[in-house]
Design an enzyme around this catalytic site. Structure first.
Site, PDB file in Angstrom:
ATOM      1  N   CYS A 223      -3.011  -4.777   4.057  1.00  0.00           N
ATOM      2  CA  CYS A 223      -1.873  -5.593   4.496  1.00  0.00           C
ATOM      3  C   CYS A 223      -1.864  -7.005   3.927  1.00  0.00           C
ATOM      4  O   CYS A 223      -1.028  -7.812   4.314  1.00  0.00           O
ATOM      5  CB  CYS A 223      -1.844  -5.673   6.019  1.00  0.00           C
ATOM      6  SG  CYS A 223      -1.665  -4.059   6.788  1.00  0.00           S
TER       7      CYS A 223
ATOM      8  N   THR B  53     -11.463  -1.415  14.295  1.00  0.00           N
ATOM      9  CA  THR B  53     -10.512  -2.274  13.574  1.00  0.00           C
ATOM     10  C   THR B  53     -10.370  -3.647  14.233  1.00  0.00           C
ATOM     11  O   THR B  53      -9.764  -4.544  13.650  1.00  0.00           O
ATOM     12  CB  THR B  53      -9.106  -1.625  13.489  1.00  0.00           C
ATOM     13  OG1 THR B  53      -8.672  -1.345  14.818  1.00  0.00           O
ATOM     14  CG2 THR B  53      -9.124  -0.344  12.691  1.00  0.00           C
TER      15      THR B  53
ATOM     16  N   ASN C 195       4.626  -3.163  12.523  1.00  0.00           N
ATOM     17  CA  ASN C 195       3.751  -3.736  11.498  1.00  0.00           C
ATOM     18  C   ASN C 195       4.290  -3.375  10.121  1.00  0.00           C
ATOM     19  O   ASN C 195       4.247  -2.215   9.726  1.00  0.00           O
ATOM     20  CB  ASN C 195       2.329  -3.191  11.675  1.00  0.00           C
ATOM     21  CG  ASN C 195       1.367  -3.700  10.616  1.00  0.00           C
ATOM     22  OD1 ASN C 195       1.712  -4.585   9.829  1.00  0.00           O
ATOM     23  ND2 ASN C 195       0.168  -3.148  10.599  1.00  0.00           N
TER      24      ASN C 195
ATOM     25  N   SER D 198      -7.106  -4.733   5.599  1.00  0.00           N
ATOM     26  CA  SER D 198      -8.269  -3.910   5.930  1.00  0.00           C
ATOM     27  C   SER D 198      -9.102  -3.651   4.695  1.00  0.00           C
ATOM     28  O   SER D 198      -8.599  -3.596   3.577  1.00  0.00           O
ATOM     29  CB  SER D 198      -7.811  -2.582   6.534  1.00  0.00           C
ATOM     30  OG  SER D 198      -7.296  -2.814   7.814  1.00  0.00           O
TER      31      SER D 198
ATOM     32  N   GLU E  29       0.836  -1.195   0.000  1.00  0.00           N
ATOM     33  CA  GLU E  29       0.000   0.000   0.000  1.00  0.00           C
ATOM     34  C   GLU E  29       0.867   1.240   0.000  1.00  0.00           C
ATOM     35  O   GLU E  29       0.403   2.336   0.266  1.00  0.00           O
ATOM     36  CB  GLU E  29      -0.994  -0.015   1.163  1.00  0.00           C
ATOM     37  CG  GLU E  29      -0.380  -0.202   2.524  1.00  0.00           C
ATOM     38  CD  GLU E  29      -1.456  -0.145   3.608  1.00  0.00           C
ATOM     39  OE1 GLU E  29      -1.982  -1.209   3.923  1.00  0.00           O
ATOM     40  OE2 GLU E  29      -1.730   0.952   4.110  1.00  0.00           O
TER      41      GLU E  29
ATOM     42  N   HIS F  82      -1.561 -12.225  10.672  1.00  0.00           N
ATOM     43  CA  HIS F  82      -1.174 -10.837  10.417  1.00  0.00           C
ATOM     44  C   HIS F  82      -0.996 -10.103  11.746  1.00  0.00           C
ATOM     45  O   HIS F  82      -1.716 -10.351  12.709  1.00  0.00           O
ATOM     46  CB  HIS F  82      -2.209 -10.138   9.545  1.00  0.00           C
ATOM     47  CG  HIS F  82      -1.925  -8.679   9.406  1.00  0.00           C
ATOM     48  ND1 HIS F  82      -0.718  -8.223   8.932  1.00  0.00           N
ATOM     49  CD2 HIS F  82      -2.662  -7.582   9.730  1.00  0.00           C
ATOM     50  CE1 HIS F  82      -0.736  -6.893   8.972  1.00  0.00           C
ATOM     51  NE2 HIS F  82      -1.882  -6.484   9.443  1.00  0.00           N
TER      52      HIS F  82
ATOM     53  N   ARG G  95     -11.286   1.660  17.432  1.00  0.00           N
ATOM     54  CA  ARG G  95     -11.567   0.333  17.994  1.00  0.00           C
ATOM     55  C   ARG G  95     -12.358  -0.557  17.042  1.00  0.00           C
ATOM     56  O   ARG G  95     -12.422  -1.769  17.222  1.00  0.00           O
ATOM     57  CB  ARG G  95     -12.321   0.487  19.324  1.00  0.00           C
ATOM     58  CG  ARG G  95     -11.482   1.224  20.353  1.00  0.00           C
ATOM     59  CD  ARG G  95     -12.184   1.299  21.674  1.00  0.00           C
ATOM     60  NE  ARG G  95     -12.274  -0.018  22.298  1.00  0.00           N
ATOM     61  CZ  ARG G  95     -12.709  -0.196  23.534  1.00  0.00           C
ATOM     62  NH1 ARG G  95     -13.100   0.832  24.244  1.00  0.00           N
ATOM     63  NH2 ARG G  95     -12.763  -1.391  24.044  1.00  0.00           N
TER      64      ARG G  95
ATOM     65  N   LYS H 160      -0.379  -7.608  19.975  1.00  0.00           N
ATOM     66  CA  LYS H 160      -1.391  -8.304  20.774  1.00  0.00           C
ATOM     67  C   LYS H 160      -2.440  -9.061  19.954  1.00  0.00           C
ATOM     68  O   LYS H 160      -2.843 -10.161  20.328  1.00  0.00           O
ATOM     69  CB  LYS H 160      -2.098  -7.289  21.674  1.00  0.00           C
ATOM     70  CG  LYS H 160      -1.242  -6.889  22.844  1.00  0.00           C
ATOM     71  CD  LYS H 160      -2.069  -6.154  23.849  1.00  0.00           C
ATOM     72  CE  LYS H 160      -1.447  -6.223  25.241  1.00  0.00           C
ATOM     73  NZ  LYS H 160      -2.163  -5.340  26.154  1.00  0.00           N
TER      74      LYS H 160
END
Lengths: 349, 142
Positions: free
Chosen positions: A114, A203, A268, A298, A82, A236, A201, A241
């Site tokens: 991603c 996501t 990332n 995404s 991207e 991914h 959030r 976390k």
């Protein structure tokens, strides 16, 4: 049954690193809180002379150094990113020329947040299976953008990995692959804009976790496998976390994911993220090892893979190119000012 | 919008991306950047200059550190520029990257790496090419 899969692989990670507490101190945040919250300690940063094209070329050359494939036999190059250096002019043309694969070559650049790199692997897999090409080169690489002060600034990193897909001397067979795709606006970058935006959030549950878990479960249904059948699993890694939580939700142990879990130490790497994890696993994999991989992009979608390492991995000259661990170890820390200069946050002409 | 200069860069892609030099078919000498004739064999070499891909491995013969950079390189100062003797013989001038300035040494083994060299502002073409970095083997020994 004919084996199709990975014939060789290579990786590249820029050597500059910035620590999360360095970024946090600029924005008046508590670095320790953010490290704990995101599960990230530091991230890789590209220098002014590195971009998705240079990372892709270095990763592709590393893959070629490990095997004896004539680049002229590569019939397709697909690069997922991207952060392609040009909006219009394919990164694949630059890579094709730099590895000597031109001109009898199919090329296109991919974008699916991603997961465009794993989409490139699926395309090459299909073209090899159809007999249209002997070898295909699939790359996932990024120099991820993050607006100054945004939460993404702690994670958006740079790196990539390249995979040569074919059916001769396959080191890791792709037994099954499956994708799960919906329209979910969790993260995006509008045309012509420099930095991405995200739904905070949002996501999490409806985006990352829904796609990763559904895609993974459906692939295991197709493959007739269970989490405990795999030696390694890669998910991914938008932060340190999410992949750990996703693994737990699906029934994978921390031992299965730790070799491919790189986000805490390099951040990332977007299109490079799950693929660098796969490269890190292939660095240590032994014949017979089973690998599970699910990427996430995404927008949103996931690609899952069921992979088996073959005896041929012992014939691959893995030492001819640096391992992911060596790339991570070779680093130099920079401060936020240098970071701002390298990422073109300071505008000057 | 028309941007000039792309044709010159495009002609040099083989040498900039892949270190394609020339070897004289008469005496065997190797040249980089490529030349159309051999200055030793002169007319005997005409039509006999062959493309040769150089390995990209070499050794630093000497170097300097740039503190006042030309346009497009200001953001990288201070940075080392070295004369690198390639395994095949030719000496080329190139930037050294992925290495602290104090670690650059005469005699150091280096290999080529693919980098952005310059660009025509924010709208023009991006020009890629070779720079050199410390050899991978050396890193492994550290």
């Amino acid at each position: 049954m004919e084996q199709i899969g990975i014939v060789s692989y290579g990786a590249d990670i820029p050597r500059y690193r910035i620590k999360v507490e360095e970024i946090a101190s600029v924005w008046g945040k508590n670095g320790e809180d953010i490290k704990r919250g995101l599960g990230i300690n530091e991230k890789s940063v590209p220098s002014l002379d590195q971009d998705t094209a240079t990372i892709s070329v270095e990763a592709a050359r590393a893959a070629l150094k490990r095997c004896n494939i004539d680049p002229k036999n590569i019939g397709a190059i697909y690069i997922g990113s991207e952060s392609h250096p040009y909006a219009v002019k394919p990164t694949g043309t630059i890579v094709g020329e730099a590895i000597g694969a031109t001109p009898n070559l199919m090329v296109a650049d991919y974008e699916f947040a991603c997961k465009a790199g794993t989409a490139a692997i699926q395309t090459c897999n299909g073209l090899v299976k159809a007999g249209m090409i002997e070898y295909g080169l699939a790359i996932g690489a990024d120099t991820a953008q993050a607006a100054p002060g945004d939460a993404l600034e702690y994670s958006a990193a740079a790196g990539g990995a390249a995979f040569i897909i074919g059916k001769k001397d396959v080191i890791a067979t792709i037994n099954h692959t499956y994708s799960y795709t919906t329209d979910t606006p969790d993260f995006w970058r509008r045309e012509g804009r420099k930095y991405p935006a995200h739904g905070g959030r949002f996501t999490g549950a409806p985006a990352y976790f829904k796609h990763i878990t559904n895609c993974s479960k459906n692939l295991m249904k197709i493959a007739g496998t269970k989490p405990e059948d795999y030696n390694y699993a890669i998910f991914h890694q938008p932060n340190g976390k999410f992949p750990v939580t996703a693994a737990k939700m699906l029934g994978f142990s921390y031992d299965q994911i730790k070799q491919g879990l790189l986000c805490p130490i390099i951040g990332n790497t977007y299109s490079g993220s799950s693929l660098l994890g796969l490269a890190s696993v292939l660095d240590v994999a032994k014949p017979g090892d089973k690998i599970f991989l699910t990427s996430y992009g995404s927008g949103a979608g996931s690609d899952s893979f069921d992979i088996t390492v073959t005896d041929k991995i012992n014939d691959l000259s893995r030492k001819n190119a640096p391992s992911v661990a060596q790339l991570i170890e070779n680093k130099e820390y920079i401060n936020y000012g240098t970071y701002a200069k390298f990422r073109d946050i300071l505008y000057w002409e | 919008m028309t941007i000039g200069g792309v044709a010159r860069f495009w002609r040099e892609i083989p040498q900039r991306y892949n270190l394609i030099g020339k070897q004289c078919g008469s005496c065997g000498r190797i040249y980089f950047p490529p030349r159309e004739s051999c200055p030793y064999c002169r007319r005997k070499s005409i039509g006999k200059m062959r493309d040769i891909k150089l390995s990209g491995k070499g050794e630093i013969v000497t170097y300097t550190v740039i503190h006042v950079a030309p346009h497009n390189f200001e953001g990288q100062v201070p940075y080392p520029i070295a004369i690198v003797q390639l395994e095949e013989g030719p000496r080329i001038t190139a930037q050294i990257v992925d290495c602290k300035i104090e670690d650059v040494k005469i005699g150091m083994k280096v290999e080529y790496t693919f980098r952005r060299i310059q660009e025509d502002g924010y709208t023009g073409a991006i020009y890629y090419g070779y720079k050199f970095k410390p050899c991978q083997q050396k890193q492994n020994h550290q």
